[in-house]
Design an enzyme around this catalytic site. Structure first.
Site, short mmCIF file in Angstrom:
data_model
loop_
_atom_site.label_atom_id
_atom_site.label_comp_id
_atom_site.label_asym_id
_atom_site.label_seq_id
_atom_site.Cartn_x
_atom_site.Cartn_y
_atom_site.Cartn_z
CB SER A 207 -30.74 10.53 -46.56
OG SER A 207 -30.30 9.76 -45.45
NE ARG A 375 -29.11 4.26 -38.27
CZ ARG A 375 -27.94 3.49 -38.07
NH1 ARG A 375 -27.60 2.49 -38.70
NH2 ARG A 375 -27.13 3.74 -37.25
CB VAL A 497 -30.26 0.87 -47.72
CG1 VAL A 497 -30.50 -0.02 -49.17
CG2 VAL A 497 -31.70 1.17 -47.36
CD GLU A 498 -29.98 5.58 -44.68
OE1 GLU A 498 -30.67 5.62 -43.55
OE2 GLU A 498 -30.08 6.58 -45.42
N GLY A 499 -27.66 0.11 -42.98
CA GLY A 499 -27.59 -0.69 -41.92
C GLY A 499 -28.64 -1.98 -41.82
#
Ligand code: FAD
Length: 820
Positions: A207, A375, A497-499
């Site tokens: 990612s 994402r 995670v990731e926002g």
């Protein structure tokens, strides 16, 4: 012609033209034509023509319009539009828009949706799924990983590196697998069906991280050195952005680097002195190379005349003097490698900047561009794999587990909960597949990735909570036989995670969507920023009048579609699903209308009115997910067996879209506007209902009965029946129980008894003694009993084995002796 008839005709004409998004010229010509007709019948006199000329001439003559209308409006616009921060601008500039743009613009073309190619695996990708993926799944025992070792074994790491699991995104020329986004998604889904630690470990390097950043922005030297090493597993990467002071507000990281002279390998060079304190970094404890984000300063102007260069990304070998790394966090009993890292005044060459010194200060843009792709893949795929596994497991368990002499899955209350799990499984697969498919078509879907990340992880969390409820104590008691509890424990990881999800829903989805998907807003913003005034007025004029025509059209379209409940609008099919396309026409138009109303009435304040923004984003998300369901149904050949799953998904999402709109009106900051537009969009109130009990019953049936629809629900899961694969064992137990049921009934009939459905081995002996069962049939009952017991039983432990700190036994014993 009576004046009233004339006015009515005028309104109908304007409505038809607006509905079909006619151009200004066509509008003017058509209204002019009607005025001629009115003059002919004596209804329109000189006053009517003067009014028409007063409106039509300035609008149609560009020079007059620009000078007297556009210019003052541009001045006003520049005054009221809030300044955008650099990080916001870079986030808006990153990525592309795709199908969500069509949904946002109020008039989706369904043939376009159906014509997007269906993602497919290449022969090589399929072979990887059937080969290395299955092999590593056989190597992993999840209880061993999560409880006994709290890590994957060295053999598993070695196999992952050797087979290129960490190099799915790396190009073949560097020795990577260069898989499509769809293939990556299928691999992750399959890994998740057995072990979240495994799928998280594989997901992260593929990612957002050094591999992705190097391929896009690395210098040739960096690519040639690192990418082959990453592909072979000689390097383990991690990427460190988050710090204790800056989580969601990642642009505010306090970590910094100072450009300065220093000694490097015996020579004086210009380099950077870095200071950082990062936490939550996945793979950091085992990483060999640390991707680091920091703010670079150049106080002595060694690189140029700018002192604050901004966020910069560099690759730091962890062996560099001063790098502190290796300790672990403990993320919710799903112990993938994750930990902090620090460094104080660590001196490194400028060549460590990804892309070299020329990319100093470009870090934020690099991160948001890569995130818009990553994402959409890792977290949605892991979540989708999780939901699908939970759907199959819950279906099997609910069919096998009996209470009150019935499989619990036949009870209406349980059916309701199961339907939600099944519906989510179908729609998650549909949305994830469509989103990763867009990446394979060359998109960098920043809005879609936010929608898919948020909604798939939320649905996964709900599905696992539901599954726990259906399983009762079986879900709660942990041990090697529990296939749910780690997913339940770990669900918040994906949410965070990731926002983190609250932020993603309230700020990112609509915040980016409104500007990126709107056909005119970005053009207006860009026009207002042009320095050449003439060019600014011309560009703003084009965008502004396009925008006004667009808004008028959306008003009439929405009103007509709402008034007629979309009955006459276009659907690309004529079957049971046609009504969903039609309702989406209506909601898409309402979204376009209400976006403009919200922007016009709230202006820059919309950014702070997060709940308004969230609801508009919900409508866009529901439309996106519903269209992905319909696309999946179409792509898979419109399998009628799947219809209940399609119906459940479409009805649930459209109901939620309706709710979001209704709540938007009820909470609209300008009450009069809220009340007025509620009448336009819901002239007869809310018409859509949640999925019916009948549909929910049918979904629950699919989940409990081996059939093609159920198999499609479980595609890309690891369902092989083998010793440490609980999901595979459960599938086998379901088939065995279903095969045993008619045999059980035969024995009961012959014996004239009504025994409960357990101790099937004893029922087998009874059947043999009565002569109604063959040996093979009796064996089926015995096998089913083994599977049944394995399914309903839970683990128990020696109390001493449960103690993490066994030294306490000794101190307790000493204390007891002392007390005695
Ligand atoms: C297990 C794990 C792995 C991770 N891996 C990495 C990694 O490899 N690399 C890396 O750099 N980072 C990583 N992270 C960091 C992760 O991306 C952050 O945790 C995330 O950005 C949220 O930051 P936070 O936890 O500090 O929450 P906070 O920022 O403190 O937020 C707390 C809550 O407030 C909400 N919130 C914040 N601002 C707003 C707003 N404006 N509007 C509405 N709601 C808001 C958030 O949604 C959240 O619910 C990882 C985190 C975890 C837990």
């Amino acid at each position: 012609m009576e004046l009233l008839v004339f006015i009515a005709l005028l309104l109908v004409l304007v409505g038809i033209l607006a509905y079909h998004r006619a151009s200004l010229t066509l509008f003017t010509a058509a209204i002019g034509g009607l005025l001629v007709l009115g003059s002919f019948f004596g209804t329109v006199g000189l006053v009517g023509w003067i009014l028409f000329a007063a409106v039509a001439l300035p609008l149609n003559i560009a020079s007059i319009r620009q000078q007297h209308i556009t210019k003052p409006l541009l001045k006003l616009y520049r005054k009221i539009m809030p300044e955008m921060s650099t990080t916001e601008k870079e986030a808006i500039d990153a990525g592309t828009t795709w199908w969500e743009g069509d949904l946002f613009r109020g008039n989706p073309d369904w043939h376009k949706l159906h014509n997007f190619p269906k993602p497919r695996l290449s022969a090589e990708e399929q072979a990887f799924l059937d080969g290395p993926v299955e092999t590593v799944l056989r190597m992993v025992d999840d209880w061993h990983v999560t409880h006994e070792r709290t890590d994957l074994s060295p053999e598993v790491y070695a196999y992952l590196k050797d087979q290129g699991f960490f190099a799915m995104i790396i190009k073949k020329q560097y020795g990577g697998l260069e898989f499509s986004a769809y293939a990556q998604s299928c691999v992750l889904q399959k890994l998740t069906s057995k072990s979240m630690v495994l799928s998280s470990t594989v997901g992260v390097p593929n990612s957002l991280g050094p591999g992705e950043l190097l391929q896009h922005y690395g210098t040739k030297e960096q690519q040639d050195y690192y990418l082959p090493r990453l592909a072979k597993g000689l390097e383990v990467p991690c990427f460190a952005l988050t710090s204790p002071e800056a989580g969601s507000d990642a642009g505010a990281i306090p970590d910094f680097g100072v450009v300065c002279k220093g000694e490097w390998e015996g020579k004086e060079i210009v380099g950077m002195r870095l200071t950082w304190n990062k936490r939550y970094i996945t793979l950091a404890p085992i990483a060999t190379v640390l991707g680091l984000a920091f703010k670079l300063q150049d106080p002595d102007n060694l690189l140029g005349d700018k002192e604050d260069l901004g966020i910069t990304c560099a690759l730091i070998p962890v062996s560099t003097a001063g790098v502190k790394i290796g300790r672990r966090h403990f993320p919710l009993n799903v112990p993938f490698q994750n930990g902090p890292t620090q460094g104080q005044d660590v001196f490194v060459p400028l060549d460590y900047i990804i892309g070299g010194p020329a990319m100093a200060g470009q870090g934020w843009r690099m991160l948001v561009e890569c995130l818009s792709v990553g994402r959409a893949i890792t977290l949605p795929s892991n979540s989708t794999g999780g939901i699908k596994s939970v759907a199959l497991a819950t279906g099997a368990y609910a069919r096998i587990r009996r209470q009150f002499k019935l499989p619990i899955g036949k009870m209406e209350g349980v059916e309701e909960i199961m339907a939600r799990i099944g519906g989510y499984a179908y729609m998650s697969d549909a949305s994830t597949t469509m989103s990763v498919g867009s990446i394979d078509l060359g998109e960098k879907p920043s809005v879609i990735s936010a929608i898919t990340k948020y909604h798939m992880t939320e649905r996964m969390r709900q599905a696992i909570i539901d599954a726990m409820d259906v399983h009762g104590g079986k879900g709660i008691c942990m041990g090697p036989n529990n296939y749910l509890a780690r997913g339940y424990q770990g669900a918040p990881v994906a949410i965070t995670v990731e926002g983190a999800n609250i932020l993603t829903r309230n700020m990112i989805i609509y915040g980016q969507g409104a500007i990126r998907c709107h056909p005119y807003v970005l053009a207006e913003l860009q026009a207002a920023q042009l320095e050449d005034e003439r060019a600014a007025v011309t560009a703003f004029d084009r965008a502004l009048f396009g925008h006004i025509g667009f808004s008028i059209s959306n008003f009439f379209r929405t009103f007509w579609l709402s008034l007629t409940n979309s009955a006459f609008s276009h659907a690309p099919v004529q079957d049971e699903t046609a009504k969903y396309y039609k309702q989406m026409n209506r909601f898409s138009s309402a979204l376009a209308l209400m976006s403009d109303i919200a922007m016009a009435t709230l202006g820059g304040d919309l950014k702070r009115r997060e709940r308004i923004s969230a609801r508009l984003g919900d409508i866009l998300s529901m439309l996106y997910i519903t269209s992905s369901i319909l696309k999946r149904y179409n792509d898979e050949g419109r399998q009628v067996q799947d219809l209940p799953l399609v119906q459940w998904g479409c009805e649930d999402n459209l109901y939620r879209a309706q709710l979001a709109l209704d709540e938007l009106f009820d909470n609209f900051p300008n009450r009069a506007v809220g009340i007025l537009f509620k009448r336009v969009v819901f002239p007869f109130g809310r018409s859509l209902r949640r999925p019916s009990d009948q549909v929910e019953h049918q979904v629950a049936r699919i989940m409990q009965t081996p059939c093609e629809a159920r198999s499609r629900l479980g595609t890309h899961l690891y369902l092989t029946d083998e010793p440490n694969n609980l999901l595979g064992q459960l599938e086998k137990a379901l088939t065995d129980i279903l095969a045993a049921e008619p045999l059980f009934d035969k024995v009961m009939h012959a014996a004239n008894k009504k025994l409960p459905f357990y101790r099937l081995n004893e029922v087998a002996e009874l059947g043999l003694s009565l002569g109604v069962l063959s040996q093979a049939e009796a064996e089926k009952l015995r096998v089913a009993e083994v599977g049944r017991l394995k399914t309903i039983n839970v683990d128990d432990f020696d109390p001493i084995d449960m103690m993490a700190d066994k030294s306490l036994l000794e101190s307790d014993a000493k204390a007891a002796v002392q007390a005695a």
